[in-house]
Every structure is written in structure tokens, then in C-alpha cells.
Design a protein around this motif. Sequence first.
Motif, PDB file in Angstrom:
ATOM      1  N   LYS A 162       9.198   2.629  10.713  1.00 20.67           N
ATOM      2  CA  LYS A 162       9.656   1.794   9.609  1.00 20.67           C
ATOM      3  C   LYS A 162      10.805   0.894  10.062  1.00 20.67           C
ATOM      4  CE  LYS A 162       8.455   4.858   5.740  1.00 20.67           C
ATOM      5  NZ  LYS A 162       8.982   5.557   4.538  1.00 20.67           N
ATOM      6  N   GLY A 164      14.315  -0.655   9.092  1.00 21.38           N
ATOM      7  CA  GLY A 164      15.404  -0.391   8.159  1.00 21.38           C
ATOM      8  C   GLY A 164      16.712  -1.019   8.608  1.00 21.38           C
ATOM      9  N   GLU A 232      12.228  -1.190   2.742  1.00 23.41           N
ATOM     10  CA  GLU A 232      13.581  -0.642   2.822  1.00 23.41           C
ATOM     11  C   GLU A 232      14.506  -1.270   1.788  1.00 23.41           C
ATOM     12  OE1 GLU A 232      16.724   1.601   5.052  1.00 23.41           O
ATOM     13  OE2 GLU A 232      14.669   1.852   4.352  1.00 23.41           O
TER      14      GLU A 232
END
Length: 331
Positions: A162, A164, A232
Motif C-alpha cells: 500500500k 501511505g 490512505e
Amino acid sequence: MSRSHRALRALISAALLLPLAACGSGGDDGKASGGAGTKAAGFPYTVTNCGVRTTFQAPPRRAVTMNQHTTEIMLALGLKDRLAGTAYLDDKVLPQYEKDYKSVKVLAEKYPSYETLLGANPDFVYGGYASAFDKAEGRERAALEKSGIKTRLNIEYCAQGKTGVQQLAQEIREVGATFGVRDRAEELVRKAETTIDATKAKLKGVAPASVFVYDSGDTAVHTAGGKGIGNEIITLAGGRNVFADQRRNFADVSWEQIVERKPEIIVIYDYGGTTVEAKKKRLLDDPALQDVPAVKNKRFAVLPLSSAVLGVRVPDAVRSLAGQLHPDSFK
């Protein structure tokens, strides 16, 4: 590279050799590029970006940015004098960078052709999306490297997991190191973290709202998946992306899936030729969506697309979206 392209680049490089030698460094306290016969502080610098390992003996002097968020990172780091050109805005640059942006040559409204890019005589090209280095258009990173042009791709489009806040800090720090302005990068990271922490403090104890992102689409729907910084931003703003299970930055989903997942709020990405009001009307007028809580209650939030990618707008995007999702916490 074809013979004609080699000849074009050789001609341009020869013509610009003297002006380049006279360029200022733009580094921290004017020390980043060093004097004659000296090495720039912090160089050589080696970085691996999206699988491409590059060593910089000195900071780039003639950079070209492609995509708005890379341009704004450069301007936020005070590097306008290092920009030989820029291309592809989604909307207007932030007001605080407008004056600096106007001092930079715009090579193309969207992506420049390979010939136009070479015509700017860059020593570094910084792309925001993978499409910036389109092989079919001749702009792939390997081809540019063979032409003596170093490259960087914003890590949102090569991160394994991910994307972020950690990746935002990494992007800013690595660009800062590339240009010899590490102190400026650290200050920018510090400010970003402070803004995000302040928003998180205001949301303490607030239950997350379920959110669906409407980017675009009619037959199918283009939305934010769970891999990009858009997901995010939603999480930090006190939301829960109903399509976080899509392991991509952006994904195409069906209207039936939206009905099934019952989002409480719809976040509309604002960009391009379709207005926010037109997008709202499309959602409100669809009979199939009438029982979706966000549509039934007319709960919409708006983010510019340029705020939903990995760039300097992320902290303010978190704050703005949090205020729209949880207005009572921001009174």
C-alpha cells in the motif's frame, strides 16, 4: 535511438553547452553543486527507484517534470531553477507555486513527444504516472537512459504494498537527495507529518464512515482501490474505502457492487471536462442507486484529482476530506 534522434540531441547539447556551464546550483545554501574540481555535497548519490538503479555524480540541472504532482514536489523543494520544462496538469498548480510555475516552459498540454522532450535537452525526467514513460511513445525509461537522461517514477506507481505517509516521505526525501536539497526535503516532510497528526487528533474517537470514490464512468465505474495514496487519504480522514479490497491504485467496478456495499458518503474526484455537478446529477438520477445511503441522503465530498495522488497536497487533502466526512469534528 534512430540516427536522426542522435543527431538532434548532439546538436542541441552542443548549442546549450555554454549556458549549462553558467547555470546556478539551486542547492541548499548554494553548496549543493560544489565548485570547479570539487564534488557536490552528498554526491555521488545512488538510489533504486521502481527497479532502476541510478547513480548521480551531481544534482541534475535540466529536469523535466511530467504530471502535476511531480511538478509541485519540485516547486515545493524550491527547485524551479532546475526545471527545463514541464507538462501535463490535471488542474491549476497550488497558488503558492503559481509564480514559480509560470517561469517554467510548458512543453506540452499533455505528454510531450519524444522529439519535444529531447528538444528541452533534459538531464533528468521525473514522471508522476507510469504513462509518462510510455514505450509506444518512445519515452520508456530505458530509451531515455540510453540518451544520457536519468529518470525517476513517482513510487506510488511501483510500490509493492500500500502507498501511505511513509511512501510520501520517501518520495520527498529521495527527490531532495537527488537534487542536493536534503534539508528542504526534511522540512517538507516535517510539515506534512504535523498537518496529518493535527487532523488525526481531531478525529480521535470518531467512527469511520464508509466511502465510495466516484472518479468517472458510466457503464463501469472507475474508483479508488486499496493500493494507492487515495485509499490512505480516506483512512486518515476518518473513512473506510468500500473498495479497499481492490489491490490496485484504481479499479473498475460495477454499479451493482456499489449498491451491495452501501457507502454512506461518495467522494467525487474533480478533474477533466465533466464537472462535479454533472457527476452528482448522474448519481442522483440513477434509479438503481436510490437506496444507496450516500445517494438517498445526498452525502457527497469532493477532492481534486491532483490531491489524491502521491504529492505535496496529501496532508491538506486529508484535512479537507476529514472536514467533509466529519464536519462536527471541525467546527
